[in-house]
Design an enzyme around this catalytic site. Structure first.
Site, PDB file in Angstrom:
ATOM      1  N   GLU A  55      36.974  43.211  36.358  1.00 19.92           N
ATOM      2  CA  GLU A  55      35.620  42.994  36.300  1.00 19.92           C
ATOM      3  C   GLU A  55      34.588  43.903  35.372  1.00 19.92           C
ATOM      4  OE1 GLU A  55      37.879  43.825  41.359  1.00 19.92           O
ATOM      5  OE2 GLU A  55      37.651  45.191  39.950  1.00 19.92           O
ATOM      6  N   LYS A 105      48.276  48.243  46.511  1.00 21.94           N
ATOM      7  CA  LYS A 105      47.180  47.918  45.438  1.00 21.94           C
ATOM      8  C   LYS A 105      47.635  47.875  44.182  1.00 21.94           C
ATOM      9  CE  LYS A 105      44.084  46.426  46.433  1.00 21.94           C
ATOM     10  NZ  LYS A 105      42.428  46.584  46.737  1.00 21.94           N
ATOM     11  N   THR A 163      34.110  22.000  43.158  1.00 27.47           N
ATOM     12  CA  THR A 163      32.822  22.408  42.652  1.00 27.47           C
ATOM     13  C   THR A 163      32.913  23.129  43.774  1.00 27.47           C
ATOM     14  OG1 THR A 163      32.670  20.352  43.522  1.00 27.47           O
ATOM     15  CG2 THR A 163      32.840  20.413  41.512  1.00 27.47           C
ATOM     16  N   HIS A 164      31.309  23.786  43.515  1.00 25.38           N
ATOM     17  CA  HIS A 164      31.356  24.434  44.921  1.00 25.38           C
ATOM     18  C   HIS A 164      32.406  25.810  45.946  1.00 25.38           C
ATOM     19  CE1 HIS A 164      27.582  21.636  45.452  1.00 25.38           C
ATOM     20  NE2 HIS A 164      27.891  21.237  45.008  1.00 25.38           N
ATOM     21  N   SER A 201      45.153  51.809  43.341  1.00 22.86           N
ATOM     22  CA  SER A 201      44.173  52.350  44.359  1.00 22.86           C
ATOM     23  C   SER A 201      44.556  54.081  44.185  1.00 22.86           C
ATOM     24  CB  SER A 201      44.260  51.750  45.418  1.00 22.86           C
ATOM     25  OG  SER A 201      43.786  52.736  46.293  1.00 22.86           O
TER      26      SER A 201
END
Ligand code: ARG
Length: 427
Positions: free
Chosen positions: A292, A285, A156-157, A279
């Site tokens: 996304e 990468k 949580t948080h 990338s």
């Protein structure tokens, strides 16, 4: 551009026409099959009330079918030669049938014609939304069941909170997509009324067989009052985008989780190569671009929703402003449904790093279990809370499995009741 309403003699300014038509004809490519279907039902209806004779009905229906085939095969191109799809249908019929073709528009206006095409389009979109959200729920539930008891940390948080499990995490996402499926179905029912036969918004002096036309098009009711028809334009679209937004909100949550969990810092999940990209500069990468962009899909729908809402500040009846409800609707549904369509396969191809998940469960995360245990012996919870806070270092011999198994409150990791979700899925 050919204009069905041009009476001749009036001056038609090309720039003005281009501005008004905008991308309408191109967007109408998505509506044309529905428009043709509705035109066929309209022709049948005119036949039933004797406005068209049997031969005229036959000729019009045959040519509508030919247009449908020509459009499907690419032989007929709907482009800027036409003001919109409605004009294109009439032009096709008139070119081939002469005066009989010109009769197709008897008793209808483009105002109800565009609405019926949109209604059929939205009905199909809601059905697809229901199928895709259900398939997403099915895939998530399948993965939840397969790894139901595999421990992972719960946050949580974004701070470590309590032990959880893959079954809990993915089962939670599955249940959310079931809500979305149900909303898509409810939305389909909500908009399931036939606007055709309301004409420009004030009816027409013909005994149109509106019930028969609605039946032929598979609507469960007629949308009765012509003003109600016109005033529902955009309002129904908004509700469809609301249903889509709910689903994409859940896509965004899932995508956010995956985006976090695939980082080296978490390392809980890996994505197969086809869901990542490289990338252009950093040879090391692999980026989760798909996840996304799934996360970003909600923003597209949100933007379209705002555009739609802003357009709807209108008095009763038809206004050309309403044409501007079409681009955001089509854009949002096109993009949103294509995002939803990726969720089932993406879900099935997730790979879990069980060791990393386990390693992220630290002993302090058993504190709540311990505090609740003390209450079983009669200690008031607040006292137990304070006692456990003072001895957080003593929880090291506990296991995530035991913690999860003991958390038996309905729906929790020890009592996920995934079979109930399975029943709802199949119900
Ligand atoms: N393209 C128009 C729309 O989407 C079709 C209806 C045109 N009606 C009119 N009265 N100009 O609203």
């Amino acid at each position: 551009m050919s204009l069905i309403w041009d009476k001749g003699g009036s001056s038609v300014d090309a720039r003005v026409q281009a501005f008004c038509a905008a991308e309408d004809a191109i967007l109408d490519r998505q509506l044309l099959p529905h428009d043709i279907l509705a035109s066929r039902a309209h022709v049948h209806g005119l036949g039933r009330i004797g406005v068209l004779d049997a031969a005229e009905v036959e000729a019009l229906v045959v040519e509508l079918d030919r247009l449908s085939e020509a459009f499907e095969s690419g032989a007929f191109l709907l482009d800027e030669r036409f003001e919109d799809g409605h004009s294109a249908i009439e032009a096709w019929l008139t070119e081939r049938l002469g005066d009989v073709g010109k009769k197709v528009h008897t008793g209808r206006s483009r105002n109800d014609q565009v609405q019926v095409a949109l209604r059929l389009y939205m009905r199909a979109a809601c059905a697809e939304m229901a199928v895709l959200t259900e398939a997403s729920a099915a895939a998530l539930l399948e993965r939840a069941q397969r790894d139901a008891d595999t421990p992972m940390p719960g946050y949580t948080h974004l701070q470590r909170a309590m032990p959880s499990s893959i079954g809990h995490w993915l089962g939670g996402h599955a249940e959310a997509f079931l809500d979305d499926r149900d909303l898509a179905r409810l939305t389909a029912q909500w908009i399931d009324s036939c606007p055709l036969g309301s004409a420009a918004g004030y009816g027409v002096n013909l005994p149109l067989d509106r019930d028969g036309v609605a039946d032929e098009l598979g609507f469960s009711r007629v949308q009765l009052n012509p003003q109600a028809v016109q005033n529902s334009r955009g309002k129904y679209e908004l509700q469809v985008l609301m249903a889509l937004s709910q689903a994409l909100l859940d896509v965004r949550r899932l995508a956010w989780d995956l985006s976090l969990y695939t980082t080296a810092e978490f390392g809980f999940v890996s994505l197969p190569a086809r869901y990542t990209t490289g990338s252009s500069i950093m040879p090391n990468k692999r980026n989760p671009d798909v996840v996304e962009l799934l996360r970003a899909a909600y923003a597209v729908v949100q933007g379209a929703t705002s555009e739609l809402q802003a357009t709807l500040g209108l008095p009763s009846a038809y206004h050309r402003d309403l044409q501007n409800t079409k681009p955001p609707l089509l854009r949002a549904l096109g993009h949103g449904l294509s995002a939803l369509a990726l969720i089932p396969d993406l879900t099935m191809s997730l790979e879990f790093n069980r060791a990393a998940m386990r390693a992220a469960i630290s002993p302090d995360m058993f504190a709540t279990d311990r505090a609740v245990e003390l209450t079983a012996a009669g200690m008031p919870f607040r006292d137990a809370y304070v006692q456990v806070a003072a001895e957080l270092g003593t929880l090291g011999d506990r296991t995530a499995e035991a913690s999860n198994a003991a958390r038996v409150s309905l729906g929790a990791p020890g009592n996920l009741a995934l079979e109930r979700l399975r029943e709802r899925l199949d119900g």
